[in-house]
Enzyme design. Structure first.
Site, PDB file in Angstrom:
ATOM      1  N   HIS A 367       0.837  -1.208   0.000  1.00  8.92           N
ATOM      2  CA  HIS A 367       0.000   0.000   0.000  1.00  8.92           C
ATOM      3  C   HIS A 367       0.871   1.258   0.000  1.00  8.92           C
ATOM      4  CE1 HIS A 367      -3.540   2.461   1.463  1.00  8.92           C
ATOM      5  NE2 HIS A 367      -2.533   3.212   1.891  1.00  8.92           N
ATOM      6  N   GLU A 368       1.834   1.304   0.932  1.00 10.45           N
ATOM      7  CA  GLU A 368       2.666   2.509   1.053  1.00 10.45           C
ATOM      8  C   GLU A 368       3.539   2.716  -0.189  1.00 10.45           C
ATOM      9  OE1 GLU A 368       2.061   4.695   3.195  1.00 10.45           O
ATOM     10  OE2 GLU A 368       0.868   3.535   4.610  1.00 10.45           O
ATOM     11  N   HIS A 371       1.820   4.805  -2.656  1.00  8.10           N
ATOM     12  CA  HIS A 371       1.953   6.256  -2.467  1.00  8.10           C
ATOM     13  C   HIS A 371       3.311   6.754  -3.009  1.00  8.10           C
ATOM     14  CE1 HIS A 371      -1.728   6.701  -0.275  1.00  8.10           C
ATOM     15  NE2 HIS A 371      -1.336   6.002   0.768  1.00  8.10           N
ATOM     16  N   HIS A 374       2.975   7.087  -6.676  1.00  7.87           N
ATOM     17  CA  HIS A 374       2.114   8.232  -7.003  1.00  7.87           C
ATOM     18  C   HIS A 374       2.970   9.505  -6.952  1.00  7.87           C
ATOM     19  CE1 HIS A 374      -2.361   9.673  -6.596  1.00  7.87           C
ATOM     20  NE2 HIS A 374      -1.761  10.188  -7.631  1.00  7.87           N
ATOM     21  N   GLU A 396      -6.338   7.825  -1.066  1.00 10.11           N
ATOM     22  CA  GLU A 396      -6.010   6.449  -0.686  1.00 10.11           C
ATOM     23  C   GLU A 396      -6.375   5.429  -1.770  1.00 10.11           C
ATOM     24  OE1 GLU A 396      -4.242   5.474   1.828  1.00 10.11           O
ATOM     25  OE2 GLU A 396      -4.136   7.420   2.789  1.00 10.11           O
ATOM     26  N   TYR A 507     -12.786   6.954   3.913  1.00  6.92           N
ATOM     27  CA  TYR A 507     -12.108   5.644   3.984  1.00  6.92           C
ATOM     28  C   TYR A 507     -12.829   4.624   3.100  1.00  6.92           C
ATOM     29  CZ  TYR A 507     -10.792   1.142   6.015  1.00  6.92           C
ATOM     30  OH  TYR A 507     -10.387  -0.153   6.184  1.00  6.92           O
TER      31      TYR A 507
END
Length: 580
Positions: A367-368, A371, A374, A396, A507
């Site tokens: 997930h991180e 980012h 991105h 997110e 969320y």
């Protein structure tokens, strides 16, 4: 809050219009956003109202700080006997403070910190123990209830001064959802879809409760209480999945997983990482330059990335990504390159085992890294729109979409290697991991919808009300679990004072987009570089330089809807979905 700067921006906007200068879409967006920032800060108001606004904003800021401070200073304990703690793991109980009470009986003082209190919710066999623990936990910050009342009153006044119907309309204006009505419609639609699956799950857990109480010869009143939820949820997972987290962990050594994830991303998105051994802020931090896969010269350079993966004293204790520098076009036509840093706290090796990751650590890492990419692969004219500088209720979604790779059998096989045998996860274990993803997920999301509904409810109400009564009645209605005495749980709802006000819906909102993107484009072949390029060009590259809904439509080839998310949770029976 600089009035002179705002007036200069307004004058510049007027000059642009009067002179007939043609701006490109990103330049137009920049001008529009800079003026909107000033208006939202109250700089377009007459002086008297502006001063009143600043006074109110200061008061809100002070009250929010007080709300958060009470969180940090909360030191309450709740006391149980060893008998009342039956079922709670011995290693947890050994961490409680043991003492002798006035009657000479041995008791344990338990704090309300997560590692102390949550094992009671999950393991204590005595329902009375769980009830007391839960009600104490919910009521631990009653001190915050008058502060929250004050915050909500001040927000109503600020919204009215700025010309908004409600605080929620003010907060959502700059988000993807655009207004409070959009949030309410989204939550109502999702609750209608999730309710049947939640009811089905509650029935299963209620049967387990009935069976257990009958075996113990205890009375069963036919109700499923909120303090029953975590206890029977855990029992159901253990019974139905037989999944040993500790065994799974042995297949994910950090030294294998991190390079495997970097390799998957590099192939999918057409880039390469080159490690540097330069100076960083700590010897364990890795520094990389990132290039286009087939780069021949400087034109193929993408940016820099730092990975700071291991715990140390005084370091940030969760996982997160900071875009330390945005990318943008310089006046000389060259680019200023982005720099992103990922911070995590992966396990360190022990004398007998190498550093290992739980499956949820693997998901978090994936997930991180989403980012990070991105922040690296966005290419905008202005730093303001670079990378993750998109609407807060969309930011997110790209990373949530990428979590899906961690539940794909062929990706799990590729990322895993037992630290002793070097064998990948067996198909049997992979099947159990995949199955575990959606166990009791209906009740889980209904709980999320309760928080989101409470948040939007208090921020659209025109007048003050009994927020404790609202907390308890809404929870019972939406979460499908019965409460006991009314507790002031809103005093523990940190999001509402800490920047997520009128934003908790985000969320789940972004999860819906994540599911749609994955199912529509990636599901048939998650590792296909052609699909990766489409994602890179349509979602990552524009950053916030255009409306996020336009990036989504461009990527999907149609407006997004909630169909994939609903299908993911409970199969095709929930298929009729609304557009978003």
């Amino acid at each position: 809050m600089r009035l002179d700067v705002f007036k200069a921006k307004q004058a510049a906007e007027k000059n642009i219009k009067d002179s007939g200068v043609k701006l490109n879409p990103e330049e137009e967006r920049l001008v529009e956003k800079m003026i909107l920032d000033g208006k939202r800060a109250g700089l377009a108001l007459p002086e008297k109202e502006r001063e009143e606004l600043m006074k109110l904003q200061k008061e809100v800021s002070q009250a929010s700080l007080e709300f958060s401070k009470n969180f940090n200073e909360e030191k309450a304990v709740i006391t149980f006997t060893a008998e009342e703690l039956e079922g709670v793991p011995a290693d947890v109980v050994s961490g409680y403070t043991k003492r002798t009470d006035e009657s000479g009986k041995e008791v344990f003082d338990v704090t309300y910190k997560t590692p102390d209190i949550f094992p009671i919710f999950k393991f204590a066999q005595n329902p009375e123990t769980r009830r007391r623990a839960f009600e104490g936990y919910e009521d631990r910050l009653q001190i915050n209830t008058p502060i929250l009342d004050r915050i909500l009153e001040l927000r109503r006044k600020i919204a009215a001064l700025l010309g908004y119907d409600t605080w929620a309309d003010y907060r959502t204006e700059v988000k993807m959802v655009k207004n409070a009505k959009g949030v309410i419609d989204f939550l109502t639609d999702l609750e209608t879809k999730l309710r049947p699956v939640g009811l089905k799950e509650r029935e299963i857990l209620l049967d387990m409760k009935k069976e257990e109480l009958e075996q113990k010869g205890l009375p069963f009143d036919g109700e499923f209480y909120i303090w029953d939820y975590r206890y029977y949820d855990r029992k159901y997972i253990e019974k139905s999945l037989d999944l040993d987290d500790m065994l799974v962990k042995e297949y994910f050594p950090v030294a294998v997983v991190v390079p495997a994830i970097l390799s998957i991303y590099q192939n999918l998105l057409g880039v390469k990482f080159v490690e540097h051994k330069g100076e960083t802020w700590h010897p364990e931090v890795q520094q990389f330059s990132v290039w286009e896969k087939d780069a021949k010269d400087e034109s193929g350079f993408v940016g820099y990335c730092y990975l700071d993966l291991f715990p140390r004293e005084s370091k940030y204790s969760h996982a997160a990504v900071w875009g330390l520098l945005p990318g943008y076009a310089r006046p000389d036509g060259k680019r200023s390159y982005p720099l992103a840093a990922m911070v995590a706290n992966l396990a360190k090796p022990t004398p007998s085992k190498p550093a290992l990751m739980r499956h949820d650590d693997v998901v978090t890492f994936f997930h991180e890294m989403g980012h990070v990419f991105h922040g690296l692969l966005s290419r905008t004219q202005f730093g303001r729109f670079h990378g993750t500088r998109v609407a807060r209720d969309f930011v997110e979604a790209p990373s949530q979409m990428l979590e899906n790779w961690c539940w794909e059998p062929k990706v799990l096989e590729r990322m895993s290697s037992h630290y002793e045998t070097q064998k990948p996860l067996s198909s049997e274990l992979i099947e159990k991991i995949v199955k575990s993803r959606y166990v009791n997920v209906g009740l889980f999301y209904l709980r999320q919808l309760f928080f989101a509904n409470y948040d939007i409810n208090v921020h659209t109400a025109q007048e003050s009300e009994d927020y404790t009564a609202l907390w308890n009645t809404l929870r019972e209605k939406i979460s499908l679990v019965k409460g006991g005495k009314h507790t002031a749980g809103q005093g523990t709802f940190g999001h509402i004072a800490g920047g997520y006000d009128a934003g908790y819906y985000g969320y789940t909102y972004s999860l819906v987009f994540a599911a749609d993107m994955y199912a529509t484009v990636f599901k048939p072949d998650p590792l296909d570089p052609a699909r990766g390029k489409l994602y890179r060009d349509k979602i990552l590259l524009p950053g916030g330089s255009r409306e996020d809904i336009d990036s989504l439509k461009d990527f999907l080839g149609r407006p997004p809807n909630s169909e994939a998310f609903i299908e993911e949770i409970f199969g095709t029976e929930g298929k009729k979905a609304s557009n978003l």
